[in-house]
Design a protein around this motif. Structure first.
Motif, PDB file in Angstrom:
ATOM      1  N   HIS A 340      11.453 -16.426  11.733  1.00 45.12           N
ATOM      2  CA  HIS A 340      11.000 -15.344  12.619  1.00 45.12           C
ATOM      3  C   HIS A 340      11.779 -15.371  13.933  1.00 45.12           C
ATOM      4  CE1 HIS A 340       7.696 -15.906   9.767  1.00 45.12           C
ATOM      5  NE2 HIS A 340       7.324 -14.680  10.035  1.00 45.12           N
ATOM      6  N   SER A 341      13.029 -15.829  13.859  1.00 48.08           N
ATOM      7  CA  SER A 341      13.801 -16.089  15.087  1.00 48.08           C
ATOM      8  C   SER A 341      14.600 -14.902  15.594  1.00 48.08           C
ATOM      9  CB  SER A 341      14.742 -17.283  14.870  1.00 48.08           C
ATOM     10  OG  SER A 341      15.622 -17.047  13.778  1.00 48.08           O
ATOM     11  N   ALA A 342      14.393 -13.708  15.028  1.00 52.63           N
ATOM     12  CA  ALA A 342      15.081 -12.542  15.585  1.00 52.63           C
ATOM     13  C   ALA A 342      14.652 -12.325  17.034  1.00 52.63           C
ATOM     14  CB  ALA A 342      14.786 -11.301  14.745  1.00 52.63           C
ATOM     15  N   SER A 343      13.375 -12.568  17.333  1.00 53.91           N
ATOM     16  CA  SER A 343      12.907 -12.416  18.713  1.00 53.91           C
ATOM     17  C   SER A 343      13.475 -13.514  19.610  1.00 53.91           C
ATOM     18  CB  SER A 343      11.378 -12.438  18.768  1.00 53.91           C
ATOM     19  OG  SER A 343      10.874 -13.671  18.308  1.00 53.91           O
ATOM     20  N   TRP A 344      13.733 -14.695  19.033  1.00 58.00           N
ATOM     21  CA  TRP A 344      14.366 -15.783  19.792  1.00 58.00           C
ATOM     22  C   TRP A 344      15.763 -15.364  20.242  1.00 58.00           C
ATOM     23  CZ3 TRP A 344      13.266 -19.798  22.526  1.00 58.00           C
ATOM     24  CH2 TRP A 344      14.197 -20.833  22.733  1.00 58.00           C
ATOM     25  N   ALA A 345      16.402 -14.505  19.455  1.00 54.18           N
ATOM     26  CA  ALA A 345      17.747 -14.037  19.794  1.00 54.18           C
ATOM     27  C   ALA A 345      17.757 -13.168  21.043  1.00 54.18           C
ATOM     28  CB  ALA A 345      18.351 -13.266  18.620  1.00 54.18           C
ATOM     29  N   LYS A 346      16.594 -12.731  21.506  1.00 50.52           N
ATOM     30  CA  LYS A 346      16.554 -11.957  22.754  1.00 50.52           C
ATOM     31  C   LYS A 346      17.115 -12.766  23.904  1.00 50.52           C
ATOM     32  CE  LYS A 346      12.465  -9.254  21.425  1.00 50.52           C
ATOM     33  NZ  LYS A 346      11.017  -9.016  21.694  1.00 50.52           N
ATOM     34  N   ALA A 347      16.984 -14.082  23.814  1.00 51.91           N
ATOM     35  CA  ALA A 347      17.527 -14.955  24.862  1.00 51.91           C
ATOM     36  C   ALA A 347      19.040 -15.106  24.751  1.00 51.91           C
ATOM     37  CB  ALA A 347      16.869 -16.325  24.782  1.00 51.91           C
ATOM     38  N   GLY A 348      19.636 -14.542  23.693  1.00 53.65           N
ATOM     39  CA  GLY A 348      21.077 -14.609  23.518  1.00 53.65           C
ATOM     40  C   GLY A 348      21.518 -15.525  22.403  1.00 53.65           C
ATOM     41  N   HIS A 349      20.650 -16.443  21.976  1.00 55.04           N
ATOM     42  CA  HIS A 349      21.008 -17.422  20.955  1.00 55.04           C
ATOM     43  C   HIS A 349      21.269 -16.757  19.600  1.00 55.04           C
ATOM     44  CE1 HIS A 349      19.572 -20.107  24.022  1.00 55.04           C
ATOM     45  NE2 HIS A 349      18.333 -19.689  23.898  1.00 55.04           N
ATOM     46  N   VAL A 350      22.108 -17.422  18.795  1.00 58.52           N
ATOM     47  CA  VAL A 350      22.389 -16.951  17.443  1.00 58.52           C
ATOM     48  C   VAL A 350      21.500 -17.715  16.475  1.00 58.52           C
ATOM     49  CG1 VAL A 350      24.132 -16.735  15.625  1.00 58.52           C
ATOM     50  CG2 VAL A 350      24.773 -16.374  18.021  1.00 58.52           C
ATOM     51  N   PRO A 351      20.589 -17.050  15.753  1.00 57.35           N
ATOM     52  CA  PRO A 351      19.700 -17.739  14.813  1.00 57.35           C
ATOM     53  C   PRO A 351      20.464 -18.518  13.752  1.00 57.35           C
ATOM     54  CG  PRO A 351      18.904 -15.521  15.240  1.00 57.35           C
ATOM     55  CD  PRO A 351      20.268 -15.620  15.864  1.00 57.35           C
ATOM     56  N   SER A 352      19.835 -19.592  13.266  1.00 55.19           N
ATOM     57  CA  SER A 352      20.501 -20.482  12.313  1.00 55.19           C
ATOM     58  C   SER A 352      20.483 -19.966  10.883  1.00 55.19           C
ATOM     59  CB  SER A 352      19.840 -21.869  12.352  1.00 55.19           C
ATOM     60  OG  SER A 352      18.466 -21.768  11.995  1.00 55.19           O
ATOM     61  N   LYS A 353      19.640 -18.963  10.602  1.00 54.98           N
ATOM     62  CA  LYS A 353      19.546 -18.429   9.237  1.00 54.98           C
ATOM     63  C   LYS A 353      20.293 -17.102   9.134  1.00 54.98           C
ATOM     64  CE  LYS A 353      15.512 -20.772   7.447  1.00 54.98           C
ATOM     65  NZ  LYS A 353      14.456 -20.706   6.442  1.00 54.98           N
ATOM     66  N   PRO A 354      21.318 -17.035   8.282  1.00 53.07           N
ATOM     67  CA  PRO A 354      22.099 -15.805   8.131  1.00 53.07           C
ATOM     68  C   PRO A 354      21.253 -14.583   7.794  1.00 53.07           C
ATOM     69  CG  PRO A 354      23.246 -17.623   7.081  1.00 53.07           C
ATOM     70  CD  PRO A 354      21.902 -18.143   7.494  1.00 53.07           C
ATOM     71  N   GLU A 355      20.151 -14.769   7.064  1.00 50.53           N
ATOM     72  CA  GLU A 355      19.315 -13.617   6.694  1.00 50.53           C
ATOM     73  C   GLU A 355      18.726 -12.943   7.925  1.00 50.53           C
ATOM     74  OE1 GLU A 355      14.974 -15.689   5.823  1.00 50.53           O
ATOM     75  OE2 GLU A 355      16.389 -15.477   4.164  1.00 50.53           O
ATOM     76  N   ILE A 356      18.506 -13.707   8.997  1.00 51.04           N
ATOM     77  CA  ILE A 356      17.989 -13.124  10.239  1.00 51.04           C
ATOM     78  C   ILE A 356      19.043 -12.221  10.883  1.00 51.04           C
ATOM     79  CG2 ILE A 356      17.069 -13.622  12.534  1.00 51.04           C
ATOM     80  CD1 ILE A 356      15.206 -14.405  10.265  1.00 51.04           C
ATOM     81  N   LEU A 357      20.300 -12.621  10.761  1.00 50.27           N
ATOM     82  CA  LEU A 357      21.386 -11.822  11.342  1.00 50.27           C
ATOM     83  C   LEU A 357      21.513 -10.469  10.658  1.00 50.27           C
ATOM     84  CD1 LEU A 357      24.149 -14.584  11.670  1.00 50.27           C
ATOM     85  CD2 LEU A 357      22.302 -14.025  13.249  1.00 50.27           C
ATOM     86  N   GLU A 358      21.023 -10.384   9.427  1.00 48.39           N
ATOM     87  CA  GLU A 358      21.090  -9.130   8.679  1.00 48.39           C
ATOM     88  C   GLU A 358      19.820  -8.300   8.828  1.00 48.39           C
ATOM     89  OE1 GLU A 358      23.827  -8.103   7.224  1.00 48.39           O
ATOM     90  OE2 GLU A 358      24.788  -9.961   7.910  1.00 48.39           O
ATOM     91  N   SER A 359      18.828  -8.816   9.522  1.00 45.33           N
ATOM     92  CA  SER A 359      17.561  -8.102   9.660  1.00 45.33           C
ATOM     93  C   SER A 359      17.688  -6.937  10.634  1.00 45.33           C
ATOM     94  CB  SER A 359      16.463  -9.057  10.146  1.00 45.33           C
ATOM     95  OG  SER A 359      16.708  -9.469  11.478  1.00 45.33           O
ATOM     96  N   SER A 360      16.878  -5.929  10.432  1.00 46.22           N
ATOM     97  CA  SER A 360      16.907  -4.764  11.321  1.00 46.22           C
ATOM     98  C   SER A 360      16.473  -5.153  12.727  1.00 46.22           C
ATOM     99  CB  SER A 360      15.996  -3.660  10.773  1.00 46.22           C
ATOM    100  OG  SER A 360      14.662  -4.135  10.620  1.00 46.22           O
ATOM    101  N   GLU A 361      15.528  -6.117  12.828  1.00 46.33           N
ATOM    102  CA  GLU A 361      15.057  -6.553  14.140  1.00 46.33           C
ATOM    103  C   GLU A 361      16.187  -7.161  14.951  1.00 46.33           C
ATOM    104  OE1 GLU A 361      11.558  -9.362  16.168  1.00 46.33           O
ATOM    105  OE2 GLU A 361      11.812  -9.308  13.995  1.00 46.33           O
ATOM    106  N   PHE A 362      17.032  -7.965  14.304  1.00 43.07           N
ATOM    107  CA  PHE A 362      18.159  -8.562  15.012  1.00 43.07           C
ATOM    108  C   PHE A 362      19.213  -7.510  15.347  1.00 43.07           C
ATOM    109  CE2 PHE A 362      22.380 -10.538  15.091  1.00 43.07           C
ATOM    110  CZ  PHE A 362      22.192 -11.507  16.067  1.00 43.07           C
TER     111      PHE A 362
END
Length: 425
Positions: A340-362
Motif C-alpha cells: 500500500h506504499s503508493a501513498s508513501w511515494a508522496k514523500a518522493g520515495h520509490v516503492p520497492s514493489k514494481p506492481e506499485i509503480l504500475e498502479s493508477s494511484e502511483f
C-alpha cells in the motif's frame, strides 16, 4: 487421616494445574488481547514522512482485526542509539524501520534477527520486490529486512531558466548531450545564456552531497568501495580519479560554485538551473507553486546507469522472549505496508514493489514516474558494519578536495590509508 491426605494431594494437584494454566494465559496476554496481537513499531521519520507512515499504520489497523500496531516516531539523531539501548535492556520494539546503510552495523552488533525463516512462515514472496532493492537486505545469503523503498540521488531542473537559455527540449526536459562532456557543455551553456547570479548546478559543497555525487559517477564507471571480503579499500584507482576529475571540472569552471551552504534553498529560490539531491526533495519542491521544475534520474555520464541511494527497511529487533506469532505478525504488517506504499511515494520515495509503480494511484502522482526507474539500478554502498565510519572518512577528505585544499590523487590516497586503518581494527 488417609482421607484427609488424599484430599490434600488432590487439592495441591488442582491448584498446580490452575497455576500452570494461569501462567500460560499471562504469557498469551503479553502478545494478545481479546484475540488481537499487539505490535510496537518504531521509526525515525520527520516531516511529511512521519505523517504518511502514520496514515498507513492507521489504515492497517482499520483493515486488520487480528493485529494492532502502535507507531512511535523517534528523532533521527537519537534513533539508532535508542534501538541499541532497547535491545540490551530487553525493551525493544517488535518491528522497526532502519536504513540499508545501517543494516550490517545492526546485524554485526546482534541487534536484529535474520528473517529468513520467519519470512517463509509469513509467506513473503521476494519475487514481488525489485531484485536490486531487495538484494540490499541480504547478508551472508540471508534476508534481514523487508524493503519499503529506495530514496536515491536524482536531478531537479528549473524549466524556466533552461527554456530562457534555449536548453529545454520540446518534451519539457533538459537538452543534454550524452556523456560527461555533454553534461559539462550543457552546464557551460546554462552559465553563458543565463542572467548573472544564476548557478548552473547547485548542490551543497560539503558533507553528503560531494560523497553522493562521487559515488554516483564512480558507480557509473563500475567502481567498488571495498574488496570482496570487505577488508580493504578498493576505491583508489583510475575510475575513482575519473569521477573526481568530473567534479573538479565543474568546480574549477564555476559550474558548481564553491561554498554552497544549501543547494536546495538556491534551487527553491529559482537561482539555480540544476539541483542534485535526494528524491525526498520532490515533496518539498512541489509545495512551491511558483517553481516550474522536472525531476529526473541523474544522467548516465559513463558506462552504465547508476546513482547513490539508500532504503527504508523493516527489521525485527532482537528479543530473547519474542514469540513466533509476533515475528510473523510483524512481517505481515511490513509486507502490507509495501503493498500500500503508493501513498508513501508522496514523500518522493520509490516503492520497492514494481506492481506499485504500475498502479493508477502511483501514476497519478506528479513527477514520481519520471524517475521511478532508479529502483532498477540504484547503487548501494557495501553492507559493511563500518560503513558509517568509512563515509565519515570519505566526507572529510572530499570536503578538502571541494575546497581546493587537496588534489584528486592525494584525496584518494589519504582516504584509502584511513579506511584501511579503520578496517584493520
Amino acid at each position: 487421616m488417609k482421607k484427609v491426605s488424599v484430599f490434600m494431594l488432590i487439592l495441591v494437584l488442582v491448584l498446580g494445574l490452575i497455576a500452570c494454566s494461569s501462567g500460560g494465559n499471562e504469557e498469551t496476554s503479553s502478545s494478545e488481547e481479546n484475540g488481537v496481537t499487539k505490535l510496537t513499531f518504531w521509526a525515525p521519520l520527520s516531516g511529511g514522512d512521519g505523517d504518511f507512515m502514520k496514515e498507513l499504520v492507521t489504515k492497517f489497523n482499520e483493515e486488520n482485526n487480528d493485529v494492532e500496531v502502535e507507531l512511535l516516531n523517534l528523532k533521527a539523531e537519537e534513533y539508532y542509539t535508542k534501538i541499541r539501548t532497547s535491545v540490551t535492556s530487553q525493551q525493544a520494539p517488535d518491528v522497526a524501520l532502519a536504513h540499508a546503510s545501517k543494516l550490517a552495523e545492526l546485524q554485526s552488533a546482534n541487534l536484529i534477527e535474520s528473517i529468513e525463516k520467519t519470512s517463509n512462515d509469513a509467506k513473503i514472496d521476494w519475487t514481488t520486490f525489485s531484485e536490486n532493492i531487495v538484494n540490499a537486505t541480504i547478508i551472508d545469503n540471508e534476508h534481514y529486512a523487508i524493503p519499503l523503498d529506495t530514496h536515491a540521488l536524482i536531478m531537479f531542473a528549473n524549466k524556466k531558466i533552461l527554456d530562457d537559455a534555449g536548453l529545454l527540449n520540446a518534451d519539457g526536459k533538459p537538452s543534454i548531450e550524452p556523456g560527461a562532456e555533454g553534461f559539462v557543455e550543457f552546464l557551460k551553456q546554462v552559465k553563458k545564456n543565463s542572467p548573472a547570479g544564476t548557478f548552473p548546478l547547485s548542490a551543497t559543497s560539503n558533507g553528503d552531497s560531494p560523497l553522493r555525487m562521487w559515488w554516483t559517477f564512480y558507480s557509473q564507471l563500475g567502481g567498488e568501495m571495498l574488496n570482496e571480503g570487505g577488508t580493504k579499500a578498493a576505491f583508489n584507482n583510475e575510475k575513482s580519479l575519473e569521477a573526481l576529475d568530473l567534479l573538479n571540472e565543474m568546480i574549477e569552471g564555476e559550474l558548481w560554485p564553491k561554498n554552497i551552504k544549501n543547494g536546495g534553498e538556491l534551487f527553491t529560490a529559482q537561482k539555480a538551473a540544476i539541483h542534485m539531491n535526494g528524491v525526498w526533495m520532490t515533496g518539498a519542491l512541489e509545495q512551491n507553486k511558483g517553481l516550474e521544475f522536472v525531476a529526473l534520474p541523474i544522467p548516465q555520464l559513463f558506462d552504465q546507469p547508476a546513482t547513490w541511494g539508500d532504503s527504508h527497511l523493516f527489521v525485527i529487533p532482537k528479543q530473547e522472549k519474542q514469540t513466533d506469532e509476533k515475528r510473523v505478525a510483524s512481517l505481515t504488517f511490513a509486507n502490507w505496508i509495501t503493498e500500500h506504499s503508493a501513498s508513501w511515494a508522496k514523500a518522493g520515495h520509490v516503492p520497492s514493489k514494481p506492481e506499485i509503480l504500475e498502479s493508477s494511484e502511483f501514476k497519478e502522482l506528479e513527477y514520481r514516474s519520471d524517475y521511478a526507474e532508479i529502483g532498477d539500478y540504484v547503487s548501494y554502498m557495501p553492507n559493511s558494519p563500518k560503513l558509517s565510519a568509512i563515509n565519515d572518512v570519505l566526507k572529510k577528505h572530499l570536503n578538502l578536495f571541494m575546497n581546493g585544499q587537496s588534489n584528486a590523487k592525494d584525496t584518494l590516497e589519504n582516504a584509502e590509508k584511513e579506511v584501511n586503518a579503520l578496517l584493520s581494527n
